[in-house]
Design an enzyme around this catalytic site. Structure first.
Site, PDB file in Angstrom:
ATOM      1  N   ASP A 110      74.344  52.076  53.927  1.00  0.00           N
ATOM      2  CA  ASP A 110      75.340  51.426  53.418  1.00  0.00           C
ATOM      3  C   ASP A 110      76.155  52.264  52.592  1.00  0.00           C
ATOM      4  OD1 ASP A 110      73.940  48.921  53.327  1.00  0.00           O
ATOM      5  OD2 ASP A 110      72.802  49.353  52.112  1.00  0.00           O
TER       6      ASP A 110
HETATM    7  N1  URA Z   1      68.147  49.838  53.109  1.00  0.00           N
HETATM    8  C1  URA Z   1      69.173  49.626  52.079  1.00  0.00           C
HETATM    9  O1  URA Z   1      68.729  48.385  51.006  1.00  0.00           O
HETATM   10  N2  URA Z   1      70.140  50.564  52.058  1.00  0.00           N
HETATM   11  C2  URA Z   1      70.735  51.364  53.247  1.00  0.00           C
HETATM   12  O2  URA Z   1      71.952  51.722  53.557  1.00  0.00           O
HETATM   13  C3  URA Z   1      69.743  52.014  53.563  1.00  0.00           C
HETATM   14  C4  URA Z   1      67.502  51.171  53.668  1.00  0.00           C
END
Ligand code: URA
Length: 261
Positions: A110
């Site tokens: 993310d």
């Molecule tokens: N899980 C999440 O919530 N975000 C990420 O970036 C990776 C795994």
């Protein structure tokens, strides 16, 4: 044996456009196996032939493998109209067309997640590491909004291990997560102490799938919130602790072997 045209190889190794490479070849500065070569289409066996430009031998490579400590505020894609991408963090040396394919991130983190992100031109490796069939384990360090006391740590661990019913988010449907492992600092005899004594807001989580916002949604399911997330490892490979957020380096030959198996 893989044969490629001489001008194509040069342009895929940062010697400019195909036109630039043709003039370089015509200038007589390019040697193949010790002989001057002025034929732009000369077929090169990439595994055997030695190309030299002036005094420098070209290290021909089909694929590139990079480990990045992704920083926040960049997106894990190759293009984005709005945000900076992980490719924008790379130096010009990597902004060329590689022989083996386009450079791309393996999977996604993310925008606000930090940590280990691999980038490669090797589509086969991308498939191996991201195919749900392969259950590649990814480990994250998470900091939670609400510290968790020891009784609740046990409960979280049991729930996460038994397959949590993860809540829906936006257009993403609810799902039953595969078994996940939590490691709390207290379990390791307080290797690192938290400001909350026995209660910990820090936890390591290992998952073997990669659904949208998976870690955040798993903790939201048990009524908590992830306020910071960093990926520490993917399969057998751990993030190089010497890389600051936004920094990267190429994988070593041993690390590539470890990943390719
Ligand atoms: N899980 C999440 O919530 N975000 C990420 O970036 C990776 C795994």
């Amino acid at each position: 044996m893989k044969k490629e045209r001489l001008d194509k190889i040069l342009s895929h190794h940062g010697f400019g456009s195909r036109k630039d490479c043709k003039s370089l070849i015509h200038s007589g500065r390019v040697f193949v196996n010790g002989e001057t070569c002025t034929d732009c289409e000369f077929p090169i066996d990439t595994e055997v032939d030695v190309i030299r430009i002036d005094d420098e031998v070209l290290q021909i490579r089909e694929h590139v493998y990079i480990m990045m400590n992704k920083c926040q505020d960049v997106v894990s894609s190759t293009k984005d109209g709005l945000h900076k991408t992980v490719l924008d963090l790379l130096s010009s040396e990597y902004k060329i067309n590689f022989l083996g394919g386009d450079l791309h991130p393996i999977g996604r983190l993310d925008i606000d997640t930090e940590g280990l992100l691999l980038l490669t031109t090797d589509g086969k490796l991308t498939h191996t590491l991201t195919s749900p069939k392969n259950h590649v384990v990814k480990t994250y360090y998470a900091r939670l909004k609400n510290p968790v006391d020891i009784a609740n740590q046990k409960e979280y661990s049991a729930l996460f291990s038994s397959g949590l019913n993860v809540i829906a988010e936006g257009h993403e449907e609810a799902f039953v997560a595969k078994s996940a492992t939590l490691v709390w600092p207290n379990e390791n005899k307080c290797e690192y102490l938290t400001e909350f004594g026995d209660a910990s807001s820090e936890v390591m989580i290992s998952i073997s799938e990669g659904k949208y916002h998976q870690v955040k949604r798993m903790f939201a399911t048990v009524g908590n919130e992830v306020v910071f997330l960093k990926r520490i490892s993917v399969g057998p490979l751990s993030l190089d602790a010497g890389l600051k957020p936004g920094e990267y380096r190429e994988l070593t030959a041993d690390e590539i072997r470890l990943l390719l198996g």
